[in-house]
Design a protein around this motif. Structure first.
Motif, PDB file in Angstrom:
ATOM      1  N   ALA A 152       0.826  -1.203   0.000  1.00  0.00           N
ATOM      2  CA  ALA A 152       0.000   0.000   0.000  1.00  0.00           C
ATOM      3  C   ALA A 152       0.863   1.258   0.000  1.00  0.00           C
ATOM      4  O   ALA A 152       0.513   2.262  -0.627  1.00  0.00           O
ATOM      5  CB  ALA A 152      -0.926  -0.003   1.218  1.00  0.00           C
ATOM      6  N   VAL A 153       2.002   1.202   0.681  1.00  0.00           N
ATOM      7  CA  VAL A 153       2.922   2.351   0.678  1.00  0.00           C
ATOM      8  C   VAL A 153       3.464   2.584  -0.732  1.00  0.00           C
ATOM      9  O   VAL A 153       3.600   3.725  -1.187  1.00  0.00           O
ATOM     10  CB  VAL A 153       4.072   2.136   1.682  1.00  0.00           C
ATOM     11  N   GLY A 154       3.780   1.501  -1.442  1.00  0.00           N
ATOM     12  CA  GLY A 154       4.252   1.649  -2.817  1.00  0.00           C
ATOM     13  C   GLY A 154       3.235   2.351  -3.690  1.00  0.00           C
ATOM     14  O   GLY A 154       3.582   3.244  -4.481  1.00  0.00           O
ATOM     15  N   LEU A 155       1.974   1.990  -3.547  1.00  0.00           N
ATOM     16  CA  LEU A 155       0.918   2.680  -4.295  1.00  0.00           C
ATOM     17  C   LEU A 155       0.820   4.136  -3.863  1.00  0.00           C
ATOM     18  O   LEU A 155       0.632   5.025  -4.701  1.00  0.00           O
ATOM     19  CB  LEU A 155      -0.417   1.974  -4.085  1.00  0.00           C
ATOM     20  N   ALA A 156       0.979   4.391  -2.562  1.00  0.00           N
ATOM     21  CA  ALA A 156       0.899   5.763  -2.074  1.00  0.00           C
ATOM     22  C   ALA A 156       2.013   6.626  -2.657  1.00  0.00           C
ATOM     23  O   ALA A 156       1.800   7.805  -2.951  1.00  0.00           O
ATOM     24  CB  ALA A 156       0.958   5.785  -0.543  1.00  0.00           C
ATOM     25  N   VAL A 157       3.202   6.059  -2.851  1.00  0.00           N
ATOM     26  CA  VAL A 157       4.300   6.806  -3.471  1.00  0.00           C
ATOM     27  C   VAL A 157       3.914   7.226  -4.887  1.00  0.00           C
ATOM     28  O   VAL A 157       4.098   8.382  -5.296  1.00  0.00           O
ATOM     29  CB  VAL A 157       5.590   5.956  -3.505  1.00  0.00           C
ATOM     30  N   PHE A 158       3.363   6.296  -5.644  1.00  0.00           N
ATOM     31  CA  PHE A 158       2.907   6.603  -7.003  1.00  0.00           C
ATOM     32  C   PHE A 158       1.856   7.712  -6.987  1.00  0.00           C
ATOM     33  O   PHE A 158       1.930   8.685  -7.748  1.00  0.00           O
ATOM     34  CB  PHE A 158       2.335   5.339  -7.644  1.00  0.00           C
ATOM     35  N   LEU A 159       0.879   7.582  -6.103  1.00  0.00           N
ATOM     36  CA  LEU A 159      -0.225   8.531  -6.072  1.00  0.00           C
ATOM     37  C   LEU A 159       0.218   9.905  -5.583  1.00  0.00           C
ATOM     38  O   LEU A 159      -0.271  10.932  -6.082  1.00  0.00           O
ATOM     39  CB  LEU A 159      -1.339   7.985  -5.186  1.00  0.00           C
ATOM     40  N   CYS A 160       1.140   9.942  -4.624  1.00  0.00           N
ATOM     41  CA  CYS A 160       1.659  11.236  -4.162  1.00  0.00           C
ATOM     42  C   CYS A 160       2.398  11.955  -5.293  1.00  0.00           C
ATOM     43  O   CYS A 160       2.254  13.170  -5.467  1.00  0.00           O
ATOM     44  CB  CYS A 160       2.587  11.039  -2.968  1.00  0.00           C
ATOM     45  N   ALA A 161       3.193  11.212  -6.058  1.00  0.00           N
ATOM     46  CA  ALA A 161       3.911  11.815  -7.180  1.00  0.00           C
ATOM     47  C   ALA A 161       2.931  12.356  -8.210  1.00  0.00           C
ATOM     48  O   ALA A 161       3.118  13.454  -8.761  1.00  0.00           O
ATOM     49  CB  ALA A 161       4.843  10.787  -7.817  1.00  0.00           C
ATOM     50  N   MET A 162       1.872  11.604  -8.481  1.00  0.00           N
ATOM     51  CA  MET A 162       0.846  12.080  -9.411  1.00  0.00           C
ATOM     52  C   MET A 162       0.195  13.354  -8.893  1.00  0.00           C
ATOM     53  O   MET A 162       0.000  14.326  -9.637  1.00  0.00           O
ATOM     54  CB  MET A 162      -0.225  11.007  -9.604  1.00  0.00           C
ATOM     55  N   THR A 163      -0.163  13.356  -7.632  1.00  0.00           N
ATOM     56  CA  THR A 163      -0.874  14.504  -7.060  1.00  0.00           C
ATOM     57  C   THR A 163      -0.024  15.761  -7.112  1.00  0.00           C
ATOM     58  O   THR A 163      -0.492  16.835  -7.528  1.00  0.00           O
ATOM     59  CB  THR A 163      -1.265  14.194  -5.606  1.00  0.00           C
ATOM     60  N   LEU A 164       1.236  15.657  -6.690  1.00  0.00           N
ATOM     61  CA  LEU A 164       2.120  16.823  -6.689  1.00  0.00           C
ATOM     62  C   LEU A 164       2.341  17.347  -8.103  1.00  0.00           C
ATOM     63  O   LEU A 164       2.382  18.561  -8.337  1.00  0.00           O
ATOM     64  CB  LEU A 164       3.448  16.466  -6.027  1.00  0.00           C
ATOM     65  N   THR A 165       2.487  16.438  -9.061  1.00  0.00           N
ATOM     66  CA  THR A 165       2.694  16.853 -10.449  1.00  0.00           C
ATOM     67  C   THR A 165       1.461  17.549 -10.993  1.00  0.00           C
ATOM     68  O   THR A 165       1.560  18.548 -11.727  1.00  0.00           O
ATOM     69  CB  THR A 165       3.058  15.642 -11.322  1.00  0.00           C
ATOM     70  N   ARG A 166       0.278  17.052 -10.650  1.00  0.00           N
ATOM     71  CA  ARG A 166      -0.942  17.693 -11.124  1.00  0.00           C
ATOM     72  C   ARG A 166      -1.126  19.071 -10.504  1.00  0.00           C
ATOM     73  O   ARG A 166      -1.611  19.996 -11.161  1.00  0.00           O
ATOM     74  CB  ARG A 166      -2.144  16.788 -10.827  1.00  0.00           C
ATOM     75  N   LEU A 167      -0.752  19.218  -9.249  1.00  0.00           N
ATOM     76  CA  LEU A 167      -0.858  20.527  -8.614  1.00  0.00           C
ATOM     77  C   LEU A 167       0.104  21.539  -9.225  1.00  0.00           C
ATOM     78  O   LEU A 167      -0.226  22.709  -9.409  1.00  0.00           O
ATOM     79  CB  LEU A 167      -0.603  20.399  -7.111  1.00  0.00           C
ATOM     80  N   ALA A 168       1.322  21.076  -9.542  1.00  0.00           N
ATOM     81  CA  ALA A 168       2.338  21.982 -10.077  1.00  0.00           C
ATOM     82  C   ALA A 168       2.292  22.092 -11.594  1.00  0.00           C
ATOM     83  O   ALA A 168       2.899  22.994 -12.174  1.00  0.00           O
ATOM     84  CB  ALA A 168       3.725  21.498  -9.646  1.00  0.00           C
ATOM     85  N   GLY A 169       1.572  21.170 -12.237  1.00  0.00           N
ATOM     86  CA  GLY A 169       1.658  21.067 -13.688  1.00  0.00           C
ATOM     87  C   GLY A 169       0.984  22.162 -14.472  1.00  0.00           C
ATOM     88  O   GLY A 169       1.308  22.374 -15.651  1.00  0.00           O
TER      89      GLY A 169
END
Length: 389
Positions: free
Chosen positions: A238-255
């Motif tokens: 679940a932590v591995g999935l959270a790493v993926f999702l956090c990276a997606m979220t930050l990129t979408r916010l900054a993108g």
């Protein structure tokens, strides 16, 4: 769910396929539905359907009723698919009225939800909470939030007269001056079929398909790939999935700033390269922490393709509902092919190596990224929005 049903890798792939079939069955009608009753009502109706479907599926797991699990996932997939198309249509309305790129931030909201879901999943697994208690609790909370939030939606085009203008809305002259005020008539099946013959819409759909495969494969398989590939526990998965999702979220916010600076097409191509690098690192590097870095790069690369495709499909507000439904249907076909294919491959080569198949759609997306270039307005006087540099 895998453990409760005693399913193999390939059986899990087919099970996940059930929800995708539900989405694909319902999505082609989403444009007609949203154009007739509005995005808000569509979101509430189909959020309710998804909540009911997933509740049935999780209860059926504990009752060891695989067929009922499939029924629940099918209904949940129908709900999620149309709900997704309707809220993307609403996001496009807001983006056009603001006159700048904001769609990735709405998708960051989606990602924040999936991050929260992964975190709750890790806590629930650690605490030994039952699957129905966990999922049904989340579904009820989701539905309450949707019912409250749609009250603040901008109105989307529906219920218009023969002149194409909604009663009490902007006049035809206002619409000509500002395309963002244009409205769609309640679309027919003929309108929907005609949209499926638009080459640009189909190519934008292919861009979204590649993005959806890249994102959806991680959502479906990263947790299991970490658990089985590195011999860790479920919480680490679940932590591995959270790493993926956090990276997606930050990129979408900054993108959004990156999109306004570089343009859609350039950002789509940079995203494809990043996704390709991330998948290769995760699949081939045997060190867990390095593989997690690859997951983060993968998440950043997968972040912007879907929202940019939705923006591209909505460039012409008068056709937005239909084009979003077509692009969403093509994109969701990723969930029709991806889970079963990766599950089948994983049974022979393992989850991590099976994920290398994602390189094929990512490369295809790189080749057709130019289709997402913003449309010129009807008069042909330059780009409709200055989102492509």
């Amino acid at each position: 769910m895998r453990d409760g049903l005693g399913f193999s890798e390939s059986e899990m792939g087919v099970l996940l396929l059930t929800g995708a079939i539900g989405s694909l069955v319902a999505l082609p009608t989403s444009g007609m539905i949203a154009s007739r009753i509005g995005a808000g009502a569509t979101c509430v109706t189909f959020a309710g359907l998804s909540a009911g479907g997933f509740a049935v599926a999780t209860v059926a797991v504990t009752a060891d009723q695989p067929m009922l699990v499939r029924v629940g996932l099918f209904l949940g997939g129908m709900g999620v698919g149309v709900w997704d198309a309707a809220m993307n249509l609403e996001g496009a309305v807001v983006e056009q009225r603001l006159g700048r790129s904001v769609m990735p931030r709405f998708h960051a909201g989606f990602s924040l939800g999936t991050v929260a879901g992964a975190g709750l999943g890790a806590l629930a697994a650690h605490a030994g909470l039952s699957l129905p208690a966990h999922v049904i609790g989340v579904m009820v909370a989701d539905l309450v939030v949707v019912v409250v939030c749609v009250r603040f939606f901008e109105p989307t085009p529906h219920g218009v007269g023969a002149d194409g203008v909604m009663p009490g809305s902007a006049s035809s002259a206002d619409t000509a001056a500002d395309p963002s005020t244009a409205v769609d008539a309640g679309h027919s099946l003929r309108d929907t079929l005609a949209t499926w013959r638009e080459s640009r819409t189909l190519l934008v759909g292919l861009v979204v398909l590649a993005a959806a495969l890249t994102e959806g494969a991680a959502n479906d398989w990263v947790s299991l790939a970490v658990v089985d590939g590195f011999g860790t526990g479920n919480a680490a998965g679940a932590v591995g999935l959270a790493v993926f999702l956090c990276a997606m979220t930050l990129t979408r916010l900054a993108g959004t700033a990156l999109i306004d600076r570089l343009g859609r097409v350039t950002v789509l191509r940079l995203s494809g390269v990043a996704a390709l690098v991330g998948v290769v690192v995760f699949a081939l590097v045997p060190v867990l922490w390095v593989a997690m870095v690859g997951v983060a790069i993968w998440g950043a690369g997968a972040a912007l393709g879907f929202p940019l495709g939705m923006s591209a499909a909505s460039d012409d507000p008068r056709r937005a509902a239909l084009r979003v439904s077509v692009v969403s249907t093509v994109g969701y076909s990723a969930f029709f092919v991806g889970p079963a294919l990766i599950g089948f491959l994983a049974e022979h080569v393992g989850y991590r190596d099976a994920l290398l198949v994602l390189a094929l759609p990512v490369v295809a997306g790189l080749f057709v990224a130019g289709a997402a270039r913003p449309l010129a307005p009807a008069g042909g006087a330059g780009p409709a929005r200055t989102l492509d540099g």
